[in-house]
Design a protein around this motif. Structure first.
Motif, mmCIF file in Angstrom:
data_model
loop_
_atom_site.group_PDB
_atom_site.id
_atom_site.type_symbol
_atom_site.label_atom_id
_atom_site.label_comp_id
_atom_site.label_asym_id
_atom_site.label_seq_id
_atom_site.Cartn_x
_atom_site.Cartn_y
_atom_site.Cartn_z
ATOM 1 N N GLU A 201 26.796 -7.186 23.192
ATOM 2 C CA GLU A 201 26.094 -6.066 23.271
ATOM 3 C C GLU A 201 26.183 -5.291 22.281
ATOM 4 O O GLU A 201 25.380 -4.314 22.010
ATOM 5 N N ALA A 202 27.523 -4.932 21.768
ATOM 6 C CA ALA A 202 27.927 -3.721 21.159
ATOM 7 C C ALA A 202 27.339 -3.765 19.761
ATOM 8 O O ALA A 202 26.831 -2.643 19.142
ATOM 9 N N ASN A 203 26.904 -4.850 19.047
ATOM 10 C CA ASN A 203 26.547 -4.792 17.662
ATOM 11 C C ASN A 203 24.998 -4.939 17.834
ATOM 12 O O ASN A 203 24.217 -5.168 16.750
ATOM 13 N N VAL B 277 34.040 -4.775 29.850
ATOM 14 C CA VAL B 277 34.309 -4.083 28.329
ATOM 15 C C VAL B 277 34.279 -5.301 27.389
ATOM 16 O O VAL B 277 33.788 -5.290 26.418
ATOM 17 N N ALA B 278 35.097 -6.378 27.504
ATOM 18 C CA ALA B 278 35.275 -7.605 26.859
ATOM 19 C C ALA B 278 33.920 -8.204 26.403
ATOM 20 O O ALA B 278 33.391 -8.368 25.210
ATOM 21 N N TRP B 279 33.141 -8.485 27.572
ATOM 22 C CA TRP B 279 31.757 -9.126 27.404
ATOM 23 C C TRP B 279 30.883 -8.217 26.624
ATOM 24 O O TRP B 279 29.972 -8.609 25.852
ATOM 25 N N TRP B 280 30.895 -6.856 27.004
ATOM 26 C CA TRP B 280 29.836 -6.061 26.377
ATOM 27 C C TRP B 280 30.234 -5.776 24.938
ATOM 28 O O TRP B 280 29.250 -5.884 23.989
ATOM 29 N N GLU B 281 31.626 -5.614 24.628
ATOM 30 C CA GLU B 281 31.877 -5.564 22.994
ATOM 31 C C GLU B 281 31.645 -6.662 22.274
ATOM 32 O O GLU B 281 30.904 -6.685 21.239
ATOM 33 N N ARG C 211 21.146 -7.522 14.533
ATOM 34 C CA ARG C 211 22.252 -7.113 14.925
ATOM 35 C C ARG C 211 23.464 -6.593 13.772
ATOM 36 O O ARG C 211 23.179 -7.106 12.563
ATOM 37 N N SER C 212 24.238 -5.695 13.837
ATOM 38 C CA SER C 212 25.147 -5.565 12.966
ATOM 39 C C SER C 212 26.337 -6.304 13.224
ATOM 40 O O SER C 212 26.461 -7.258 14.159
ATOM 41 N N THR C 213 27.479 -6.202 12.403
ATOM 42 C CA THR C 213 28.621 -7.002 12.628
ATOM 43 C C THR C 213 30.225 -6.080 12.696
ATOM 44 O O THR C 213 30.947 -6.839 12.886
ATOM 45 N N TRP C 214 29.867 -4.972 12.469
ATOM 46 C CA TRP C 214 31.093 -4.097 12.255
ATOM 47 C C TRP C 214 31.611 -3.344 13.297
ATOM 48 O O TRP C 214 32.743 -2.813 13.297
ATOM 49 N N LEU C 215 30.765 -3.225 14.312
ATOM 50 C CA LEU C 215 31.246 -2.171 15.609
ATOM 51 C C LEU C 215 32.192 -2.861 16.581
ATOM 52 O O LEU C 215 31.758 -3.974 16.775
ATOM 53 N N SER C 216 33.268 -2.328 16.642
ATOM 54 C CA SER C 216 34.161 -2.857 17.886
ATOM 55 C C SER C 216 35.012 -1.645 18.286
ATOM 56 O O SER C 216 35.155 -0.658 17.559
#
Length: 120
Positions: free
Chosen positions: A38-40, A31-35, A50-55
């Motif tokens: 990969e999340a953005n 979860v930590a690695w993906w966030e 990439r975006s910067t706001w997703l968490s």
């Protein structure tokens, strides 16, 4: 809660067998690695886009890190995405046919209609 981000996590992890196994063995680390990595990423774009706001919220992080499908469902994660991922990760741990699916359903038996909103 970002239903989009949680559902994106569940969807992308379920579509990659190596990532599914990684999430099974090290959920908090995955979860930590993906966030972080990969999340953005914007779907269907080059990695530079990439975006910067997703968490994740702390509550989402905790539910994902502990494989808590009941909490995820209560937050509005799509139940089909959790079910298919949980089948890939945990069905092998059960001896009886449909044992994992019956356990999954039993843990959600307390939920009454109307169900949590799963729309994005």
């Amino acid at each position: 809660m970002s239903k989009y981000l949680v559902n994106k996590f569940l969807f992308t992890v379920d579509r990659d067998t190596a990532l599914t196994e990684r999430y099974r063995e090290d959920p908090a680390g995955t979860v930590a690695w993906w966030e972080a990595e990969e999340a953005n990423k914007i779907l269907n774009c080059i990695d530079a886009e990439r975006s910067t706001w997703l968490s994740f919220t702390e509550e989402e992080r905790q539910a994902l890190a502990t494989h808590d499908h009941v909490a995820l469902f209560g937050m509005g994660a799509h139940p089909f995405l959790t079910l298919t991922l949980w089948i890939a990760m945990f069905e092998r741990d059960w001896d009886e046919p449909l044992g994992m699916q019956l356990d999954y359903a039993a843990k959600l038996a307390h939920v009454e209609q109307p169900y949590p909103d799963i729309s994005c």
